[in-house]
Design a protein around this motif. Structure first.
Motif, mmCIF file in Angstrom:
data_model
loop_
_atom_site.group_PDB
_atom_site.id
_atom_site.type_symbol
_atom_site.label_atom_id
_atom_site.label_comp_id
_atom_site.label_asym_id
_atom_site.label_seq_id
_atom_site.Cartn_x
_atom_site.Cartn_y
_atom_site.Cartn_z
ATOM 1 N N GLY A 20 -3.386 -13.997 -7.191
ATOM 2 C CA GLY A 20 -2.483 -13.489 -8.208
ATOM 3 C C GLY A 20 -2.703 -12.001 -8.377
ATOM 4 O O GLY A 20 -3.823 -11.513 -8.237
ATOM 5 N N GLY A 21 -1.641 -11.274 -8.680
ATOM 6 C CA GLY A 21 -1.738 -9.826 -8.761
ATOM 7 C C GLY A 21 -1.803 -9.218 -7.379
ATOM 8 O O GLY A 21 -2.837 -8.700 -6.959
ATOM 9 N N VAL A 22 -0.672 -9.270 -6.668
ATOM 10 C CA VAL A 22 -0.645 -8.850 -5.271
ATOM 11 C C VAL A 22 0.434 -7.780 -5.079
ATOM 12 O O VAL A 22 1.593 -7.981 -5.427
ATOM 13 C CB VAL A 22 -0.372 -10.043 -4.328
ATOM 14 C CG1 VAL A 22 -0.283 -9.583 -2.882
ATOM 15 C CG2 VAL A 22 -1.466 -11.096 -4.491
ATOM 16 N N GLY A 23 0.040 -6.661 -4.512
ATOM 17 C CA GLY A 23 0.935 -5.558 -4.204
ATOM 18 C C GLY A 23 0.089 -4.403 -3.721
ATOM 19 O O GLY A 23 -1.140 -4.519 -3.599
ATOM 20 N N LEU A 24 0.693 -3.263 -3.408
ATOM 21 C CA LEU A 24 -0.100 -2.085 -3.082
ATOM 22 C C LEU A 24 -1.145 -1.891 -4.183
ATOM 23 O O LEU A 24 -2.324 -1.685 -3.914
ATOM 24 C CB LEU A 24 0.802 -0.861 -2.965
ATOM 25 C CG LEU A 24 0.095 0.470 -2.703
ATOM 26 C CD1 LEU A 24 -0.516 0.496 -1.314
ATOM 27 C CD2 LEU A 24 1.072 1.646 -2.877
ATOM 28 N N ALA A 61 7.739 -3.038 3.963
ATOM 29 C CA ALA A 61 6.633 -3.798 3.380
ATOM 30 C C ALA A 61 6.738 -5.264 3.779
ATOM 31 O O ALA A 61 7.834 -5.812 3.919
ATOM 32 C CB ALA A 61 6.647 -3.673 1.864
ATOM 33 N N ASP A 62 5.602 -5.896 3.953
ATOM 34 C CA ASP A 62 5.536 -7.332 4.238
ATOM 35 C C ASP A 62 4.412 -7.898 3.379
ATOM 36 O O ASP A 62 3.236 -7.765 3.710
ATOM 37 C CB ASP A 62 5.264 -7.571 5.726
ATOM 38 C CG ASP A 62 5.342 -9.053 6.102
ATOM 39 O OD1 ASP A 62 5.533 -9.894 5.202
ATOM 40 O OD2 ASP A 62 5.196 -9.362 7.297
ATOM 41 N N VAL A 63 4.789 -8.493 2.239
ATOM 42 C CA VAL A 63 3.805 -8.875 1.223
ATOM 43 C C VAL A 63 3.889 -10.368 0.936
ATOM 44 O O VAL A 63 4.972 -10.901 0.661
ATOM 45 C CB VAL A 63 4.038 -8.079 -0.082
ATOM 46 C CG1 VAL A 63 3.017 -8.484 -1.140
ATOM 47 C CG2 VAL A 63 3.969 -6.578 0.189
ATOM 48 N N LEU A 64 2.752 -11.027 0.975
ATOM 49 C CA LEU A 64 2.653 -12.450 0.664
ATOM 50 C C LEU A 64 1.562 -12.653 -0.371
ATOM 51 O O LEU A 64 0.428 -12.221 -0.197
ATOM 52 C CB LEU A 64 2.320 -13.249 1.930
ATOM 53 C CG LEU A 64 2.052 -14.750 1.739
ATOM 54 C CD1 LEU A 64 3.286 -15.467 1.199
ATOM 55 C CD2 LEU A 64 1.586 -15.387 3.045
ATOM 56 N N GLY A 65 1.916 -13.319 -1.477
ATOM 57 C CA GLY A 65 0.950 -13.627 -2.519
ATOM 58 C C GLY A 65 1.264 -14.965 -3.153
ATOM 59 O O GLY A 65 2.167 -15.683 -2.706
ATOM 60 N N THR A 123 3.507 -11.160 -7.717
ATOM 61 C CA THR A 123 3.504 -10.495 -6.417
ATOM 62 C C THR A 123 4.724 -9.593 -6.268
ATOM 63 O O THR A 123 5.858 -10.023 -6.461
ATOM 64 C CB THR A 123 3.491 -11.530 -5.277
ATOM 65 O OG1 THR A 123 2.302 -12.320 -5.374
ATOM 66 C CG2 THR A 123 3.533 -10.857 -3.909
ATOM 67 N N GLY A 124 4.471 -8.332 -5.911
ATOM 68 C CA GLY A 124 5.527 -7.370 -5.631
ATOM 69 C C GLY A 124 5.048 -6.395 -4.578
ATOM 70 O O GLY A 124 3.861 -6.371 -4.235
ATOM 71 N N SER A 125 5.923 -5.565 -4.079
ATOM 72 C CA SER A 125 5.520 -4.641 -3.026
ATOM 73 C C SER A 125 4.711 -3.471 -3.576
ATOM 74 O O SER A 125 3.675 -3.105 -3.027
ATOM 75 C CB SER A 125 6.757 -4.124 -2.287
ATOM 76 O OG SER A 125 7.672 -3.570 -3.211
ATOM 77 N N GLY A 151 10.832 -7.898 -5.769
ATOM 78 C CA GLY A 151 10.860 -6.945 -4.679
ATOM 79 C C GLY A 151 10.024 -5.714 -4.945
ATOM 80 O O GLY A 151 9.385 -5.175 -4.037
ATOM 81 N N LEU A 152 9.999 -5.244 -6.168
ATOM 82 C CA LEU A 152 9.223 -4.062 -6.556
ATOM 83 C C LEU A 152 7.960 -4.454 -7.305
ATOM 84 O O LEU A 152 6.867 -4.013 -6.967
ATOM 85 C CB LEU A 152 10.071 -3.142 -7.433
ATOM 86 C CG LEU A 152 9.472 -1.782 -7.772
ATOM 87 C CD1 LEU A 152 9.740 -0.798 -6.632
ATOM 88 C CD2 LEU A 152 10.047 -1.232 -9.083
ATOM 89 N N VAL A 153 8.133 -5.281 -8.338
ATOM 90 C CA VAL A 153 7.033 -5.707 -9.216
ATOM 91 C C VAL A 153 7.125 -7.209 -9.430
ATOM 92 O O VAL A 153 8.213 -7.746 -9.661
ATOM 93 C CB VAL A 153 7.114 -4.975 -10.571
ATOM 94 C CG1 VAL A 153 6.081 -5.523 -11.543
ATOM 95 C CG2 VAL A 153 6.937 -3.470 -10.389
ATOM 96 N N GLY A 154 5.995 -7.889 -9.379
ATOM 97 C CA GLY A 154 6.007 -9.326 -9.603
ATOM 98 C C GLY A 154 6.224 -9.674 -11.062
ATOM 99 O O GLY A 154 7.182 -10.349 -11.423
ATOM 100 N N ALA A 155 5.326 -9.205 -11.918
ATOM 101 C CA ALA A 155 5.422 -9.449 -13.359
ATOM 102 C C ALA A 155 5.325 -8.109 -14.083
ATOM 103 O O ALA A 155 4.419 -7.315 -13.811
ATOM 104 C CB ALA A 155 4.308 -10.388 -13.822
#
Length: 609
Positions: free
Chosen positions: A279-283, A301-305, A309-311, A337-341
């Motif tokens: 949890g809490g996944v991004g740059l 970006a290729d992000v998996l969480g 989760t966001g980029s 796409g930008l921010v998860g939460a």
């Protein structure tokens, strides 16, 4: 800039300003202001003593002056997007509290007399610099560039700190990996290895003590000095996270990044994060309250969480400003796409990202309870419940002057802009993508509008669903005001041109096109008052305009200024300076065209009938 050299003129103007300020100024509470000041610390320091010459020292400035300046930024009488975005929605009292806190601090910005500074100027970075005090010592430093970056291409690690010399800005110092070459308080990032080292520096190095702890690294401010390629790190580790439990609902921002990051308009390309259990996944996995990520573009970006989760940021408690991203983001809950939460502020940002998740999935933000202003998403979104082109789940949040154009596909509570709008506000916004909801609550704009307000909005994309399918919203038990729908609407039960099921909701001054929607009724149910829903006829275009211009006069009599002018500063209220014809929410355009919103990014949306 105001330049006054004559002492008598200075005294006269100062007295006049004091009189003007005192007429509308009430004392603030410095204790409340201290709490609010956390959102200012990213640039100005916790007590107003900025460590960077790029931002002004405001500690010790005159209280009335600070209050007046904050008002001007919030109300856009002073044009500074960063300042305006940071104090979006603050009341006059809260601005007074902030002014009380900063004025009570000891600083270098003014003399001991706290004289009002009339020589305030806009700096190159757009921040207010107080130059008038006798003790000002700040000087502008040259902005760093890539000439400050490591020039040694050796793959050796001379100082044994775990970072190769070619990436290490201090290859002979085992306690450092980046430098602040111009002394502006922001450490310069030249490559993806340095960016990753904020989290991993000296990882695996044993029997060597270091003064540069993880806590210190995570509390610094950083800036990009050039474009960087992230492809050399196959599994980038998010900077900041949700702690050992992986649950930010419990940890909040305790384990988040507590510094600020300025991309300065540079690009990070080919970022890849693979953390399907996290949890809490991004740059940046988590951004703490009062901190900021700004001016960054992420490409491919290729992000998996798992959750949040966001980029750019997984979970945001701070401010996201002027950030842009392309690529793909996947996860389970709160996926954007930008921010998860989002529990902070997002402004002037956009995502062109393919987003896939299960619950609370959005093209820009998955789950939010705060503010989104002047932002947009253009990527396709797919999920199960709470799926939206811009936001999946908007709970007690505000979506202002924003739009989405991607196609949206889900099962329940699926909307072209927002999946679920709960106790929230959506205003001056639109959606243009197609929507498919296989089960219940599908709307071309909002899937389920629950005790929320939709004001000044339209949808032009098609919507197809099973139960509760509408041109604006699938189910409505809130307010739909000044909205229209023209996209095809198709469903099996409770289907309408404006709403699928109006569950005691209020529909006023809203329209649908019976020909293009293929719906003869505004709602599939008769519950609630539907007298405010009218059929749209483009030839007469009764929506928002009449030949005798009576519509605006009628609207002014029945509604507040918030409902027919753009909230250009995102403060949540249309101030007096915003109430002018040039700032009218709707552009009525030609008789052969549909009205469009002026308030969204890029101005009027050029959609023709």
């Amino acid at each position: 800039m105001i330049k006054i050299s004559n002492t008598r003129a200075l005294l006269t103007v100062t007295i006049l300003l004091l009189v003007a300020f005192s007429q509308a100024f009430a004392k603030g509470d410095s204790k409340r202001g201290q709490q609010l000041s956390r959102d200012c610390a990213a640039c100005h320091g916790a007590d107003g003593n900025s460590p960077s010459p790029a931002f002004p020292i405001i500690a010790g400035q005159h209280e009335q002056y600070i209050y007046s300046a904050l008002q001007a930024y919030r109300d856009r009488r002073r044009d500074n997007a960063i300042m305006s975005a940071t104090i979006i929605g603050l009341s006059d009292q809260q601005l007074q509290d902030l002014a009380a806190w900063f004025s009570s601090q000891s600083g270098l910005g003014v003399s001991s007399s706290n004289a009002i500074d009339l020589n305030a100027v806009e700096t190159a970075s757009g921040a207010l610099l107080a130059e008038g005090g006798s003790d000002v010592r700040q000087k502008f430093a040259a902005l760093p560039d890539e000439s400050q970056c490591p020039s040694n291409f050796s793959d050796e690690d001379t100082d044994g700190d775990g970072l190769q010399d070619q990436f290490d800005a201090a290859p002979k110092d085992s306690d450092e990996f980046v430098l602040d070459t111009n002394g502006d308080g922001r450490f310069e990032i030249c490559n993806i290895q340095q960016l990753q080292a904020i989290l991993t520096f000296r990882e695996g190095i044993e029997n060597l003590s270091s003064s540069l702890s993880l806590e210190k690294r995570m509390s610094r401010d950083y800036e990009l000095v050039r474009d960087i390629d992230a492809s050399s790190i196959k599994k980038f580790l998010p900077i900041g996270n949700c702690g050992p439990t992986g649950n930010c609902m419990k940890a909040f921002d305790e384990f988040g990044f507590k510094g600020s990051f300025d991309g300065r308009g540079h690009v990070i390309s080919n970022l890849k994060i693979n953390a399907p259990e996290s949890g809490g996944v991004g740059l940046f996995g988590v951004i703490s309250r009062g901190k900021m990520v700004r001016n960054i573009e992420i490409r491919n970006a290729d992000v998996l969480g798992s959750a949040g989760t966001g980029s750019v940021v997984g979970v945001n408690f701070g401010t996201i400003f002027n950030c842009h991203v392309t690529g793909k983001v996947q996860g389970m809950n709160a996926i954007g796409g930008l921010v998860g939460a989002n529990a902070g502020n997002i402004s002037y940002s956009h995502a062109s990202v393919k987003v896939i998740g299960k619950f609370a999935v959005g093209g820009l933000v998955g789950d939010q309870n705060k503010n989104i202003f002047s932002s947009y998403a253009t990527g396709d979104v797919k999920g199960e419940q709470g799926v939206g082109g811009l936001v999946g789940l908007n709970t007690r949040g505000r979506v202002v002057s924003s739009y989405a154009s991607g196609d949206v596909n889900g099962d329940e509570n699926v909307g072209g802009l927002v999946g679920v709008n709960t106790d929230a506000l959506l205003t001056n916004s639109y959606a243009s993508g197609s929507v498919i909801g296989t089960k219940v609550n599908a709307g071309a704009l909002v899937g389920f509008n629950s005790n929320s307000r939709i004001v000044n909005a339209y949808s032009i994309g098609s919507v197809e669903g099973n139960t509760a399918v509408g041109g604006i919203t699938g189910t409505n038990n809130g307010l739909v005001f000044q909205a229209y729908a023209i996209g095809a609407v198709k469903g099996n039960l409770d289907v309408g041109g404006v709403v699928g099921k109006n569950a005691e909701g209020d529909i006023r001054s809203s329209y649908w096109d019976s020909m293009t929607t293929s719906q003869m009724q505004p709602s599939g149910t008769i519950e609630g008052d539907l007298s405010g829903a009218k059929e749209l006829q483009i030839e007469a275009l009764s929506l928002l305009k009449d030949n005798d211009s009576t519509w605006l006069d009628t609207l002014k009599a029945d509604a507040s200024p918030d409902d027919y002018y753009c909230d250009t500063d995102g403060s949540g209220k249309v101030e007096t300076f915003e109430q002018n014809e040039q700032n009218f929410s709707w552009d009525l355009r030609l008789s052969s065209q549909l009205p469009a919103l002026r308030c969204t990014p890029g101005g009027v949306f050029q959609q023709h009938r």
